[in-house]
Design a protein around this motif. Structure first.
Motif, PDB file in Angstrom:
ATOM      1  N   GLY A 141     -29.542 107.442 -98.586  1.00 53.37           N
ATOM      2  CA  GLY A 141     -28.594 108.186 -97.775  1.00 53.37           C
ATOM      3  C   GLY A 141     -29.272 109.035 -96.724  1.00 53.37           C
ATOM      4  N   GLY A 142     -28.486 109.430 -95.721  1.00 50.80           N
ATOM      5  CA  GLY A 142     -29.038 110.196 -94.614  1.00 50.80           C
ATOM      6  C   GLY A 142     -29.505 111.585 -95.011  1.00 50.80           C
ATOM      7  N   ILE A 143     -28.733 112.285 -95.860  1.00 51.68           N
ATOM      8  CA  ILE A 143     -29.153 113.621 -96.288  1.00 51.68           C
ATOM      9  C   ILE A 143     -30.432 113.522 -97.104  1.00 51.68           C
ATOM     10  CG2 ILE A 143     -28.515 115.667 -97.621  1.00 51.68           C
ATOM     11  CD1 ILE A 143     -25.626 115.134 -96.961  1.00 51.68           C
ATOM     12  N   GLN A 144     -30.513 112.510 -97.961  1.00 51.94           N
ATOM     13  CA  GLN A 144     -31.711 112.317 -98.776  1.00 51.94           C
ATOM     14  C   GLN A 144     -32.950 112.139 -97.886  1.00 51.94           C
ATOM     15  OE1 GLN A 144     -28.769 110.985 -99.196  1.00 51.94           O
ATOM     16  NE2 GLN A 144     -28.174 111.010-101.347  1.00 51.94           N
ATOM     17  N   THR A 145     -32.799 111.323 -96.846  1.00 46.72           N
ATOM     18  CA  THR A 145     -33.916 111.090 -95.932  1.00 46.72           C
ATOM     19  C   THR A 145     -34.293 112.369 -95.196  1.00 46.72           C
ATOM     20  OG1 THR A 145     -33.237 108.788 -95.640  1.00 46.72           O
ATOM     21  CG2 THR A 145     -34.665 109.717 -93.955  1.00 46.72           C
ATOM     22  N   PHE A 146     -33.280 113.122 -94.790  1.00 45.57           N
ATOM     23  CA  PHE A 146     -33.493 114.387 -94.089  1.00 45.57           C
ATOM     24  C   PHE A 146     -34.299 115.354 -94.958  1.00 45.57           C
ATOM     25  CE2 PHE A 146     -30.825 118.095 -92.029  1.00 45.57           C
ATOM     26  CZ  PHE A 146     -31.997 118.662 -91.546  1.00 45.57           C
ATOM     27  N   VAL A 147     -33.833 115.569 -96.190  1.00 42.23           N
ATOM     28  CA  VAL A 147     -34.503 116.535 -97.063  1.00 42.23           C
ATOM     29  C   VAL A 147     -35.920 116.078 -97.386  1.00 42.23           C
ATOM     30  CG1 VAL A 147     -34.422 117.663 -99.319  1.00 42.23           C
ATOM     31  CG2 VAL A 147     -32.313 117.345 -98.001  1.00 42.23           C
ATOM     32  N   HIS A 148     -36.086 114.805 -97.702  1.00 37.71           N
ATOM     33  CA  HIS A 148     -37.427 114.315 -98.022  1.00 37.71           C
ATOM     34  C   HIS A 148     -38.348 114.414 -96.813  1.00 37.71           C
ATOM     35  CE1 HIS A 148     -40.570 111.161 -98.566  1.00 37.71           C
ATOM     36  NE2 HIS A 148     -40.634 111.730 -99.759  1.00 37.71           N
ATOM     37  N   GLY A 149     -37.825 114.123 -95.618  1.00 41.34           N
ATOM     38  CA  GLY A 149     -38.648 114.217 -94.414  1.00 41.34           C
ATOM     39  C   GLY A 149     -39.192 115.609 -94.194  1.00 41.34           C
ATOM     40  N   LEU A 150     -38.385 116.623 -94.483  1.00 40.87           N
ATOM     41  CA  LEU A 150     -38.850 118.002 -94.349  1.00 40.87           C
ATOM     42  C   LEU A 150     -39.861 118.355 -95.436  1.00 40.87           C
ATOM     43  CD1 LEU A 150     -35.470 119.797 -93.575  1.00 40.87           C
ATOM     44  CD2 LEU A 150     -37.350 119.440 -91.960  1.00 40.87           C
ATOM     45  N   VAL A 151     -39.527 117.996 -96.673  1.00 38.65           N
ATOM     46  CA  VAL A 151     -40.380 118.363 -97.800  1.00 38.65           C
ATOM     47  C   VAL A 151     -41.753 117.711 -97.684  1.00 38.65           C
ATOM     48  CG1 VAL A 151     -40.656 118.096-100.300  1.00 38.65           C
ATOM     49  CG2 VAL A 151     -38.451 118.807 -99.357  1.00 38.65           C
ATOM     50  N   ALA A 152     -41.768 116.455 -97.287  1.00 34.37           N
ATOM     51  CA  ALA A 152     -43.030 115.716 -97.225  1.00 34.37           C
ATOM     52  C   ALA A 152     -43.993 116.283 -96.194  1.00 34.37           C
ATOM     53  CB  ALA A 152     -42.752 114.247 -96.916  1.00 34.37           C
TER      54      ALA A 152
END
Length: 375
Positions: free
Chosen positions: A16-27
């Motif tokens: 999902g888009g939110i999942q990608t967003f959060v992971h992109g920031l965390v990573a």
């Protein structure tokens, strides 16, 4: 260095888009500066083992702001020595903010998406959103549309503390020449002009408007093809619609594709289009539309719908155009105009690529989160 606990329902390997967003920031947080608390999901163990940060999984697949989740989040906060908390989606887990502050969190940030803007329209949910805004130090927003919608539900003090934080784009992955020729060959598209849409197949995204517009497009560009990339519950309806309009042979539905193949599917297109439209009286709305920016990074001109914050992902007349998602005629005109003027389309695609490199790279978004956390 501050250490951050990320409390989120939305995290890979759940798609999902939110999942990608959060992971992109965390990573992109500095090594040793982050730990994630997220629900269990199929494939989580293998995914977590590949991450450069610890992930603590909740026993179930959904976390709500209730005592068990608070207890576990507080335990991780203390065990990992975290002094800040980020809620991957502010609603509803942001309700835990005051209790986590009492347990030692000094800085709390709630990230919002499209659904929080929808909450601002509902009497009970509006009150909950107001409580979340008062409990955190910063509530983020994707763009002006979501900011203005949510601000009406917040106290003046909380509204004044809002800050913009949007998803980023990996411009090294989404780029011209990312493998589109192989995708064209796979689907027998060869040298045909291709309009591509990458999105989950649901009514809000507007794939049906593209199919309704397709007979008009074919009258101007007889060999054009429509490539619909993604899976979802609307697929059978879209296939029946294409058949009923007699355009089934020029419409390709790929179904779900692996994430690593997404850049190549964008690259298979000459034009990107997703004419999204708001539904359910504003409750089902596009928060931003990262797909438009991924398409721009790939060098494609974009045709966006006018739902919610989608126009924030387009520079009208420069990187693409925004059309009413419910107007088949306007959608058809936009597609035909770009397909019949390759020079204009190419210029828009080049401008979009430059805009992403200047404004939407992940490094810039991660730096913004770092500033909100104080380091």
């Amino acid at each position: 260095m501050t250490k951050t606990l990320v409390v989120t329902n939305d995290f890979p390997p759940r798609p999902g888009g939110i999942q990608t967003f959060v992971h992109g920031l965390v990573a992109r947080r500095p090594p040793g500066s982050v730990v994630v608390y997220a629900p269990a999901w199929k494939g989580a163990a293998a995914f977590d083992a590949r991450q450069p940060f610890p992930v603590v999984r909740h026993p179930g697949s959904l976390m709500l702001p209730e005592p068990g989740v608070l207890r576990r989040a507080g335990d991780v906060l203390r065990a990992e020595g975290c002094d800040s908390v980020v809620f991957g989606a502010a609603a509803p887990l942001g309700l835990l903010a005051p209790a986590l502050r009492r347990r030692g969190a000094e800085r709390l940030v709630g990230i919002t998406h499209g659904h929080e803007a929808g909450w601002a329209s509902l009497p009970v949910a509006r009150g909950v959103l107001g409580r979340i805004g008062d409990g955190v130090d910063v509530l983020t927003y994707l763009g002006e549309y979501t900011r203005s919608r949510m601000a009406r539900a917040l106290s003046p003090a909380a509204a004044a503390r809002m800050a913009r934080l949007a998803p980023g784009v990996d411009e090294r992955t989404f780029r011209p020449g990312a493998g589109g020729d192989a995708i064209r060959a796979r689907h027998g598209l060869a040298d045909r002009p291709v309009v591509v849409c990458v999105s989950r197949l649901v009514p809000r995204k507007g794939q049906d408007a593209l199919i309704h517009a397709w007979p008009r497009v074919l009258r101007a560009v007889p060999d054009a093809a429509l490539l619909l990339v993604g899976g979802g519950p609307y697929r059978a309806d879209l296939e029946r619609l294409a058949a009923s309009l007699g355009v089934g042979r020029s419409v390709v539905l790929t179904g779900s594709v692996p994430w690593e193949e997404l850049p190549a599917h964008y690259d298979a297109g000459d034009v990107f289009a997703m004419p999204c439209r708001t539904r359910r009286r504003g409750l089902d709305v596009e928060g931003l539309g990262i797909v438009y920016l991924e398409a721009s990074a790939t060098g494609l001109p974009v045709v966006a719908g006018d739902s919610g914050g989608a126009p924030d992902a387009v520079l009208p007349g420069e990187t693409g155009t925004v059309v009413p998602g419910r107007s088949v005629a306007r959608v058809a005109d936009a597609l035909t105009g770009l397909l019949t003027d390759p020079g204009r389309a190419r210029k828009m695609g080049e401008a979009g690529r430059g805009w992403v490199e200047r404004e939407w790279r992940w490094a810039l978004q991660a730096a913004r989160l770092g500033a909100l956390l104080g380091g």
